[in-house]
Design an enzyme around this catalytic site. Sequence first.
Site: not given
Length: 440
Positions: A354, A329, A382, A405, A302, A172-173, A164, A51, A251, A214
Amino acid sequence: MLRYLPVRRIHARQILDSRGNPAVEAEVTVGEGVVGIDGYTARAMVPSGASTGKFEAVELRDGDETRYLGSGVENAVVNVNTRLAEAVLGENALNQRLIDRLLLQADGTENKSNIGANAILGVSMAVAKAAAMALRIPLYQYLGGCHTGRLPVPMMNILNGGRHADNTVDLQEFMIMPAGVCCFSEGIRACAEIYQHLKRILKERNLSTAVGDEGGFAPDLADSKDVLDLIVQAIRTAGYEPGADVVIAVDAAASELYDSERGVYYFPGESRMKGEEIYRDYKEMIDYYESLIEEYPIVSIEDGLEEDDWEGWKTMTEHLGGRIQLVGDDLFVTNIRRLSCGIRLHAANAILVKVNQIGTLSEAMDAVEMAQKAGYRAVISHRSGETEDSFIADLAVATGAGQIKAGAPCRSERNAKYNQLLRINEELGDLAVYENPFSL
């Protein structure tokens, strides 16, 4: 005192990341041939995102469909071994900012599209590692100084969706943060126990325990509330108190949900599970997040809106920024120009950092410094296509960011970061600082 440490050798090769895609590994030798100093060689591996924001530095791929389906990095490797080597051989490895400037000058473009951010970053990180080795001090201390000692609170992804995972979860997370425990080692224990209890709960409900990129589980669920209910249950079953010992971060990766033609966010998984098309405009997205944080112990969201919607981000920050952390992000892409715009507009109140998003270590550390000076929090992160390189663990401690993260407590490319932090925690002993970033 050692003041000059020449870069003597640079060599890169193509390796594989956690998704089985090619990645750049750079190897740098410093100090060889200097009287009284042996040569020190360090390697750095460059991760890759799935992503990705459109404003990120360019990752150079070969595009030859007959090799690795076009994702090879041999051209980036050649660039390291020739153009970047020519730029920095003989230069002082102890001057990281100079090294990084020379790497950027060799590329000559703003987005690193000439030589490739993956080529540049490999050399940048490897030089820092080799310099720390030569000085015989830990990498986190070399980067952060002798006062460095703050361990980050893990922002641990335990349920994957979006890009992911191949499931119906749209955001996503979903992450847990052991912000209320005493120390880093107990935080890791809490996360690992919650992760294992979540696995048991999923099995009991005949839901998939397969994992995403992940390491988080990736079951088919109706919507975000179903996900959050499971996570809260897992926290409690593991013996921790949601909202006190352990909090939740999300996220959304909203840019991946954004339908630019309609100007709305489309939720394909939720639509499929509920049998109706689910669209939300930016105001409805803000209301949606507000309903979630009122019901669940969410402290951080996020990429809640897409990467070009500065006005939407400003509105979201006005409505939610006083209550939770809003992390940019795709919005900021570890770029101080975009971050300065966000600070000026009061858009978001934290940045995700990142290193491969920007391309050099110096630029990433500049972004952290700018954020912290403006009162924004920083989260070291990460990528979904990771390697066993634990560089970001040391970077998180060096910058005193207070949050990291690195994925689920599953898969060695993720645990490599947590294990390195456990080593640092042990090394620092009672000098280690572990603080709840949301109570400071």
